[in-house]
Design a protein around this motif. Structure first.
Motif, PDB file in Angstrom:
ATOM      1  N   GLU A  14      12.731  23.449  22.160  1.00 45.80           N
ATOM      2  CA  GLU A  14      12.788  22.186  22.895  1.00 45.80           C
ATOM      3  C   GLU A  14      14.096  22.153  23.680  1.00 45.80           C
ATOM      4  O   GLU A  14      15.138  22.547  23.184  1.00 45.80           O
ATOM      5  N   ARG A  15      14.023  21.690  24.912  1.00 41.55           N
ATOM      6  CA  ARG A  15      15.202  21.587  25.765  1.00 41.55           C
ATOM      7  C   ARG A  15      15.985  20.338  25.376  1.00 41.55           C
ATOM      8  O   ARG A  15      15.425  19.253  25.291  1.00 41.55           O
ATOM      9  N   MET A  16      17.291  20.510  25.151  1.00 42.28           N
ATOM     10  CA  MET A  16      18.167  19.389  24.809  1.00 42.28           C
ATOM     11  C   MET A  16      19.207  19.230  25.910  1.00 42.28           C
ATOM     12  O   MET A  16      19.700  20.213  26.464  1.00 42.28           O
ATOM     13  N   TYR A  17      19.528  17.998  26.207  1.00 41.97           N
ATOM     14  CA  TYR A  17      20.528  17.665  27.211  1.00 41.97           C
ATOM     15  C   TYR A  17      21.684  17.004  26.481  1.00 41.97           C
ATOM     16  O   TYR A  17      21.502  15.999  25.802  1.00 41.97           O
ATOM     17  N   CYS A  18      22.886  17.577  26.611  1.00 41.34           N
ATOM     18  CA  CYS A  18      24.044  17.111  25.852  1.00 41.34           C
ATOM     19  C   CYS A  18      25.181  16.731  26.791  1.00 41.34           C
ATOM     20  O   CYS A  18      25.452  17.421  27.778  1.00 41.34           O
ATOM     21  N   LEU A  19      25.857  15.656  26.447  1.00 37.68           N
ATOM     22  CA  LEU A  19      27.052  15.252  27.169  1.00 37.68           C
ATOM     23  C   LEU A  19      28.171  16.229  26.849  1.00 37.68           C
ATOM     24  O   LEU A  19      28.358  16.639  25.709  1.00 37.68           O
ATOM     25  N   LYS A  20      28.922  16.596  27.884  1.00 35.45           N
ATOM     26  CA  LYS A  20      30.096  17.421  27.637  1.00 35.45           C
ATOM     27  C   LYS A  20      31.219  16.498  27.182  1.00 35.45           C
ATOM     28  O   LYS A  20      31.279  15.327  27.556  1.00 35.45           O
ATOM     29  N   TYR A  21      32.121  17.038  26.386  1.00 36.70           N
ATOM     30  CA  TYR A  21      33.257  16.246  25.943  1.00 36.70           C
ATOM     31  C   TYR A  21      34.276  16.149  27.056  1.00 36.70           C
ATOM     32  O   TYR A  21      34.297  16.946  27.981  1.00 36.70           O
ATOM     33  N   LYS A  22      35.126  15.162  26.963  1.00 38.06           N
ATOM     34  CA  LYS A  22      36.107  14.879  27.986  1.00 38.06           C
ATOM     35  C   LYS A  22      36.947  16.124  28.300  1.00 38.06           C
ATOM     36  O   LYS A  22      37.229  16.412  29.461  1.00 38.06           O
ATOM     37  N   GLU A  23      37.334  16.878  27.282  1.00 38.09           N
ATOM     38  CA  GLU A  23      38.164  18.060  27.467  1.00 38.09           C
ATOM     39  C   GLU A  23      37.425  19.142  28.255  1.00 38.09           C
ATOM     40  O   GLU A  23      38.017  19.895  29.012  1.00 38.09           O
ATOM     41  N   ALA A  60      23.834  17.922  35.530  1.00 36.48           N
ATOM     42  CA  ALA A  60      24.209  19.272  35.088  1.00 36.48           C
ATOM     43  C   ALA A  60      24.986  20.002  36.185  1.00 36.48           C
ATOM     44  O   ALA A  60      25.969  20.700  35.900  1.00 36.48           O
ATOM     45  N   LYS A  61      24.570  19.839  37.432  1.00 34.63           N
ATOM     46  CA  LYS A  61      25.283  20.477  38.545  1.00 34.63           C
ATOM     47  C   LYS A  61      26.686  19.913  38.712  1.00 34.63           C
ATOM     48  O   LYS A  61      27.612  20.628  39.096  1.00 34.63           O
ATOM     49  N   LYS A  62      26.854  18.622  38.417  1.00 36.22           N
ATOM     50  CA  LYS A  62      28.179  17.993  38.491  1.00 36.22           C
ATOM     51  C   LYS A  62      29.050  18.378  37.303  1.00 36.22           C
ATOM     52  O   LYS A  62      30.246  18.120  37.309  1.00 36.22           O
ATOM     53  N   GLY A  63      28.449  18.944  36.261  1.00 38.55           N
ATOM     54  CA  GLY A  63      29.208  19.364  35.095  1.00 38.55           C
ATOM     55  C   GLY A  63      29.421  18.270  34.062  1.00 38.55           C
ATOM     56  O   GLY A  63      30.275  18.400  33.189  1.00 38.55           O
ATOM     57  N   ILE A  64      28.631  17.215  34.118  1.00 35.50           N
ATOM     58  CA  ILE A  64      28.773  16.101  33.174  1.00 35.50           C
ATOM     59  C   ILE A  64      27.972  16.366  31.906  1.00 35.50           C
ATOM     60  O   ILE A  64      28.392  15.984  30.816  1.00 35.50           O
ATOM     61  N   ILE A  65      26.822  17.017  32.064  1.00 35.77           N
ATOM     62  CA  ILE A  65      26.008  17.356  30.896  1.00 35.77           C
ATOM     63  C   ILE A  65      25.743  18.858  30.893  1.00 35.77           C
ATOM     64  O   ILE A  65      25.969  19.546  31.895  1.00 35.77           O
ATOM     65  N   GLU A  66      25.258  19.347  29.760  1.00 31.91           N
ATOM     66  CA  GLU A  66      24.825  20.737  29.677  1.00 31.91           C
ATOM     67  C   GLU A  66      23.445  20.785  29.045  1.00 31.91           C
ATOM     68  O   GLU A  66      23.065  19.896  28.295  1.00 31.91           O
ATOM     69  N   ARG A  67      22.704  21.838  29.374  1.00 32.73           N
ATOM     70  CA  ARG A  67      21.352  22.002  28.853  1.00 32.73           C
ATOM     71  C   ARG A  67      21.350  23.126  27.824  1.00 32.73           C
ATOM     72  O   ARG A  67      21.954  24.167  28.043  1.00 32.73           O
ATOM     73  N   LYS A  68      20.669  22.886  26.704  1.00 23.14           N
ATOM     74  CA  LYS A  68      20.587  23.864  25.631  1.00 23.14           C
ATOM     75  C   LYS A  68      19.148  23.938  25.141  1.00 23.14           C
ATOM     76  O   LYS A  68      18.376  23.008  25.329  1.00 23.14           O
TER      77      LYS A  68
END
Length: 83
Positions: free
Chosen positions: A71-80, A54-62
């Motif tokens: 419930e906490r979800m962890y999602c991959l960010k899209y390439k854009e 998350a700190k690197k900006g690869i995933i986001e927490r929702k």
């Protein structure tokens, strides 16, 4: 999918395993329980890796609201979004 991950667990790092599971998940989002189940990594250790990603900006927490509660979800960010 699980068979493939089990077969190659020694080959990949924990970060790579997390990203592979998330990429195959519906909507590219996973809960901590789901990641623990699929990767076999301890939950506390998973939290460390997820925080780093998350700190690197690869995933986001929702937060995901359902009938059972939040419930906490962890999602991959899209390439854009990453670039």
């Amino acid at each position: 999918m699980e068979v493939k991950i089990e077969k190659h667990k020694s080959r990949f790092t924990i970060t790579q395993l997390i990203l592979m599971v998330m990429a195959k998940a519906p909507g590219s989002c996973c809960s901590l329980e789901y990641l623990h189940e699929k990767t076999g990594v301890d939950k506390k250790e998973l939290l460390v890796y997820l925080t780093r990603l998350a700190k690197k900006g690869i995933i986001e927490r929702k937060w995901h609201k359902s009938r059972a509660g939040k419930e906490r979800m962890y999602c991959l960010k899209y390439k854009e979004e990453i670039v």
